[in-house]
Design a protein around this motif. Structure first.
Motif, PDB file in Angstrom:
ATOM      1  N   ALA A 153       0.072   2.788  -5.122  1.00 28.36           N
ATOM      2  CA  ALA A 153       1.433   3.131  -5.533  1.00 28.36           C
ATOM      3  C   ALA A 153       1.321   4.302  -6.498  1.00 28.36           C
ATOM      4  O   ALA A 153       0.489   4.287  -7.409  1.00 28.36           O
ATOM      5  CB  ALA A 153       2.115   1.944  -6.199  1.00 28.36           C
ATOM      6  N   TYR A 154       2.135   5.327  -6.293  1.00 22.24           N
ATOM      7  CA  TYR A 154       2.116   6.538  -7.101  1.00 22.24           C
ATOM      8  C   TYR A 154       3.253   6.456  -8.119  1.00 22.24           C
ATOM      9  O   TYR A 154       4.425   6.373  -7.740  1.00 22.24           O
ATOM     10  CB  TYR A 154       2.282   7.776  -6.225  1.00 22.24           C
ATOM     11  N   LEU A 155       2.921   6.488  -9.397  1.00 22.35           N
ATOM     12  CA  LEU A 155       3.896   6.330 -10.471  1.00 22.35           C
ATOM     13  C   LEU A 155       4.050   7.640 -11.225  1.00 22.35           C
ATOM     14  O   LEU A 155       3.061   8.195 -11.730  1.00 22.35           O
ATOM     15  CB  LEU A 155       3.451   5.230 -11.443  1.00 22.35           C
ATOM     16  N   SER A 156       5.270   8.145 -11.331  1.00 24.48           N
ATOM     17  CA  SER A 156       5.504   9.384 -12.073  1.00 24.48           C
ATOM     18  C   SER A 156       5.724   9.080 -13.547  1.00 24.48           C
ATOM     19  O   SER A 156       6.292   8.056 -13.913  1.00 24.48           O
ATOM     20  CB  SER A 156       6.706  10.141 -11.496  1.00 24.48           C
ATOM     21  N   GLY A 157       5.258   9.986 -14.403  1.00 25.93           N
ATOM     22  CA  GLY A 157       5.282   9.754 -15.842  1.00 25.93           C
ATOM     23  C   GLY A 157       6.472  10.391 -16.527  1.00 25.93           C
ATOM     24  O   GLY A 157       6.567  11.613 -16.620  1.00 25.93           O
ATOM     25  N   PRO A 167       0.482  10.937 -18.294  1.00 26.62           N
ATOM     26  CA  PRO A 167      -0.031  11.619 -17.102  1.00 26.62           C
ATOM     27  C   PRO A 167       1.095  11.860 -16.101  1.00 26.62           C
ATOM     28  O   PRO A 167       2.005  11.041 -15.972  1.00 26.62           O
ATOM     29  CB  PRO A 167      -1.070  10.638 -16.545  1.00 26.62           C
ATOM     30  N   ALA A 168       1.019  12.984 -15.410  1.00 26.57           N
ATOM     31  CA  ALA A 168       2.065  13.288 -14.431  1.00 26.57           C
ATOM     32  C   ALA A 168       2.157  12.203 -13.370  1.00 26.57           C
ATOM     33  O   ALA A 168       3.243  11.819 -12.929  1.00 26.57           O
ATOM     34  CB  ALA A 168       1.789  14.643 -13.790  1.00 26.57           C
ATOM     35  N   ILE A 169       1.000  11.673 -12.966  1.00 21.36           N
ATOM     36  CA  ILE A 169       0.941  10.630 -11.956  1.00 21.36           C
ATOM     37  C   ILE A 169      -0.080   9.585 -12.380  1.00 21.36           C
ATOM     38  O   ILE A 169      -1.137   9.916 -12.930  1.00 21.36           O
ATOM     39  CB  ILE A 169       0.550  11.211 -10.573  1.00 21.36           C
ATOM     40  N   ARG A 170       0.223   8.326 -12.132  1.00 25.01           N
ATOM     41  CA  ARG A 170      -0.753   7.250 -12.256  1.00 25.01           C
ATOM     42  C   ARG A 170      -0.844   6.532 -10.915  1.00 25.01           C
ATOM     43  O   ARG A 170       0.176   6.303 -10.263  1.00 25.01           O
ATOM     44  CB  ARG A 170      -0.346   6.268 -13.367  1.00 25.01           C
ATOM     45  N   LEU A 171      -2.062   6.208 -10.507  1.00 27.00           N
ATOM     46  CA  LEU A 171      -2.294   5.519  -9.244  1.00 27.00           C
ATOM     47  C   LEU A 171      -2.551   4.038  -9.514  1.00 27.00           C
ATOM     48  O   LEU A 171      -3.460   3.691 -10.277  1.00 27.00           O
ATOM     49  CB  LEU A 171      -3.484   6.120  -8.502  1.00 27.00           C
ATOM     50  N   PHE A 172      -1.767   3.192  -8.867  1.00 24.13           N
ATOM     51  CA  PHE A 172      -1.923   1.744  -8.990  1.00 24.13           C
ATOM     52  C   PHE A 172      -2.516   1.222  -7.690  1.00 24.13           C
ATOM     53  O   PHE A 172      -1.960   1.420  -6.606  1.00 24.13           O
ATOM     54  CB  PHE A 172      -0.568   1.086  -9.256  1.00 24.13           C
ATOM     55  N   ASP A 197      11.327  11.737 -10.222  1.00 22.20           N
ATOM     56  CA  ASP A 197      11.031  10.995  -9.004  1.00 22.20           C
ATOM     57  C   ASP A 197       9.775  11.525  -8.320  1.00 22.20           C
ATOM     58  O   ASP A 197       9.280  12.619  -8.631  1.00 22.20           O
ATOM     59  CB  ASP A 197      12.218  11.061  -8.052  1.00 22.20           C
ATOM     60  N   VAL A 198       9.273  10.731  -7.378  1.00 23.21           N
ATOM     61  CA  VAL A 198       8.083  11.103  -6.612  1.00 23.21           C
ATOM     62  C   VAL A 198       8.286  10.640  -5.178  1.00 23.21           C
ATOM     63  O   VAL A 198       8.806   9.549  -4.929  1.00 23.21           O
ATOM     64  CB  VAL A 198       6.805  10.493  -7.233  1.00 23.21           C
ATOM     65  N   VAL A 199       7.898  11.492  -4.216  1.00 18.71           N
ATOM     66  CA  VAL A 199       8.087  11.224  -2.794  1.00 18.71           C
ATOM     67  C   VAL A 199       6.791  11.557  -2.065  1.00 18.71           C
ATOM     68  O   VAL A 199       6.136  12.551  -2.388  1.00 18.71           O
ATOM     69  CB  VAL A 199       9.255  12.068  -2.217  1.00 18.71           C
ATOM     70  N   LEU A 200       6.441  10.749  -1.075  1.00 11.42           N
ATOM     71  CA  LEU A 200       5.263  10.995  -0.248  1.00 11.42           C
ATOM     72  C   LEU A 200       5.680  11.533   1.116  1.00 11.42           C
ATOM     73  O   LEU A 200       6.711  11.122   1.670  1.00 11.42           O
ATOM     74  CB  LEU A 200       4.481   9.700  -0.029  1.00 11.42           C
ATOM     75  N   SER A 201       4.862  12.429   1.677  1.00 13.28           N
ATOM     76  CA  SER A 201       5.065  12.833   3.063  1.00 13.28           C
ATOM     77  C   SER A 201       4.773  11.643   3.964  1.00 13.28           C
ATOM     78  O   SER A 201       4.081  10.690   3.578  1.00 13.28           O
ATOM     79  CB  SER A 201       4.157  14.016   3.417  1.00 13.28           C
ATOM     80  N   LEU A 209       6.743  15.973  -6.381  1.00 17.35           N
ATOM     81  CA  LEU A 209       6.969  15.424  -7.716  1.00 17.35           C
ATOM     82  C   LEU A 209       8.055  16.216  -8.432  1.00 17.35           C
ATOM     83  O   LEU A 209       7.952  17.436  -8.593  1.00 17.35           O
ATOM     84  CB  LEU A 209       5.665  15.481  -8.510  1.00 17.35           C
ATOM     85  N   VAL A 210       9.110  15.524  -8.839  1.00 10.51           N
ATOM     86  CA  VAL A 210      10.250  16.161  -9.510  1.00 10.51           C
ATOM     87  C   VAL A 210      10.002  16.195 -11.014  1.00 10.51           C
ATOM     88  O   VAL A 210       9.728  15.166 -11.630  1.00 10.51           O
ATOM     89  CB  VAL A 210      11.551  15.395  -9.207  1.00 10.51           C
ATOM     90  N   SER A 211      10.108  17.380 -11.608  1.00  7.33           N
ATOM     91  CA  SER A 211       9.917  17.553 -13.051  1.00  7.33           C
ATOM     92  C   SER A 211      11.192  18.087 -13.681  1.00  7.33           C
ATOM     93  O   SER A 211      11.911  18.893 -13.083  1.00  7.33           O
ATOM     94  CB  SER A 211       8.760  18.527 -13.314  1.00  7.33           C
ATOM     95  N   ARG A 212      11.451  17.652 -14.917  1.00  7.32           N
ATOM     96  CA  ARG A 212      12.586  18.151 -15.684  1.00  7.32           C
ATOM     97  C   ARG A 212      12.164  19.167 -16.747  1.00  7.32           C
ATOM     98  O   ARG A 212      13.011  19.708 -17.444  1.00  7.32           O
ATOM     99  CB  ARG A 212      13.288  16.986 -16.375  1.00  7.32           C
ATOM    100  N   PHE A 213      10.876  19.389 -16.913  1.00  5.62           N
ATOM    101  CA  PHE A 213      10.442  20.301 -17.981  1.00  5.62           C
ATOM    102  C   PHE A 213       9.233  21.091 -17.516  1.00  5.62           C
ATOM    103  O   PHE A 213       8.114  20.691 -17.744  1.00  5.62           O
ATOM    104  CB  PHE A 213      10.103  19.505 -19.248  1.00  5.62           C
ATOM    105  N   PRO A 214       9.476  22.209 -16.769  1.00  6.34           N
ATOM    106  CA  PRO A 214      10.767  22.783 -16.366  1.00  6.34           C
ATOM    107  C   PRO A 214      11.314  22.078 -15.125  1.00  6.34           C
ATOM    108  O   PRO A 214      10.692  21.148 -14.602  1.00  6.34           O
ATOM    109  CB  PRO A 214      10.415  24.231 -16.071  1.00  6.34           C
TER     110      PRO A 214
END
Length: 358
Positions: A153-157, A167-172, A197-201, A209-214
């Motif tokens: 599971a890919y978790l966005s930070g 971390p930008a991503i954590r793997l579970f 948010d995070v989306v997989l192909s 991976l969606v970032s708000r900064f920037p």
């Protein structure tokens, strides 16, 4: 009935196909008790999982915080708990995963002993239930979005003000819930923070991976998705309209690059990223309601196009976007706004509100 009641301040929603062909919906709430809800959908008919005789699903919804507060067996003061549950995803095998946005502290409501968890439940259980063993520690900072792969599971930070960026991503590791999460510091490759948010192909070779900064969409290649230590590499970054929030994959079928829809709340728009072209194919603003947030995708397997349903936080309506041809997303457009606006209740000074407006 065609409606059921859940608690306010709901987060994301995920759907799971049951063995009988029905659909089970899961959504968390950040309101009092931090409950999570399961609703069965049979066409327009909605029923609360655990008690089909009532439209009030709060009676059968478990809390992700109250057991720890009450000190039930297996819990210690304040832990484990998941305050402000937000994102949800369902594994095809029937495991539901929830993230949360606020620290779990001990004692409760203190500023001490901060931790964050990923919560797992069974999609088949009626009603849903949660125990201490269903909480997996993921570090000191909560996660925001979640995407489910074959092994991880890919978790966005998400960044909490005043704290170091996670971390930008954590793997579970789904195979071993006791294994510590694997931090992936993509922010060291591209200066970003506050992931949403995070989306997989579809083939799990790329992550979006969606970032708000920037405000950008990071394109990340995945190598060794089933390895003990997968390799994630940033291969692109595409600027987005202001306030990107939720993203969803629009299926294109085998052999085709991904099409990703991103709700951009602060700019009242929905962006479509075409991975085949490596750029935004369309930014839909005309006809979109106020503060688009959640996205649901309807894309029948043999149909040439797709339809998006976008919930608008600012006016309470649903924007309907048609994409006649998923391989030509520049033709996408808003075709309807569903429901009455509650804008005059939330913002009486809005231009469309007059003294005669209820």
């Amino acid at each position: 009935g065609q409606f059921v009641h859940i608690a306010p301040f709901a987060g994301q929603m995920a759907a799971w196909m049951k063995e009988d062909g029905g659909v089970r919906l899961f959504t968390p709430s950040r309101a009092e008790k931090d409950m999570v809800f399961a609703v069965d959908a049979d066409g327009p008919q909605l029923t609360c999982v655990g008690d089909a005789t009532t439209r009030d699903c709060t009676s059968s919804a478990p809390s992700l915080t109250e057991p720890a507060v009450n000190g039930d067996e297996g819990y210690h003061e304040g832990k484990p708990r998941a305050p402000a549950p937000y994102a949800v995803a369902v594994d095809p095998g029937g495991t539901v995963y929830f993230t949360h946005l606020e620290w779990a502290t001990s004692p409760v409501d203190s500023d001490q002993d901060r931790e964050a968890f990923l919560v797992r439940m069974s999609a088949t259980e009626e009603p849903l239930s949660v125990s201490p063993d269903d909480f997996s520690l993921i570090g000191l900072v909560p996660a925001s979005g979640i995407a489910i792969g074959a092994t991880y599971a890919y978790l966005s930070g998400r960044w909490l003000v005043g704290e170091p960026a996670p971390p930008a991503i954590r793997l579970f590791d789904k195979r071993d819930p006791t294994r510590p999460v694997i931090p992936v510091h993509l922010e060291s490759e591209f200066r970003v923070g506050d992931m949403r948010d995070v989306v997989l192909s579809a083939d799990e070779t790329r992550l979006f991976l969606v970032s708000r900064f920037p405000d950008v969409l990071l394109i990340v290649e995945i190598a060794g998705r089933d390895a003990d230590l997968p390799a994630l590499t940033v291969v692109g970054a595409v600027p987005l309209p202001a306030g990107p929030t939720q993203a969803r994959l629009i299926p294109r079928g085998a052999g085709h690059r991904s099409l990703v829809a991103i709700a951009c709340t602060d700019s009242n728009s929905v962006a479509l990223y075409d991975d085949a072209a490596g750029q935004l194919a369309n930014v839909i603003a005309s006809g979109i309601g106020a503060q688009p947030f959640g996205i649901a995708v309807h894309a029948p397997p043999n149909a040439p196009g797709a339809r998006l349903f976008v919930s608008n936080f600012g006016d309470g309506r649903i924007s309907v976007i048609d994409i006649p041809d998923i391989h030509a997303p520049s033709d996408a457009r808003v075709v309807a706004l569903l429901g009455p606006s509650h804008r005059c209740v939330t913002d009486p000074s809005a231009l469309e509100c007059t003294g005669d407006t209820p």
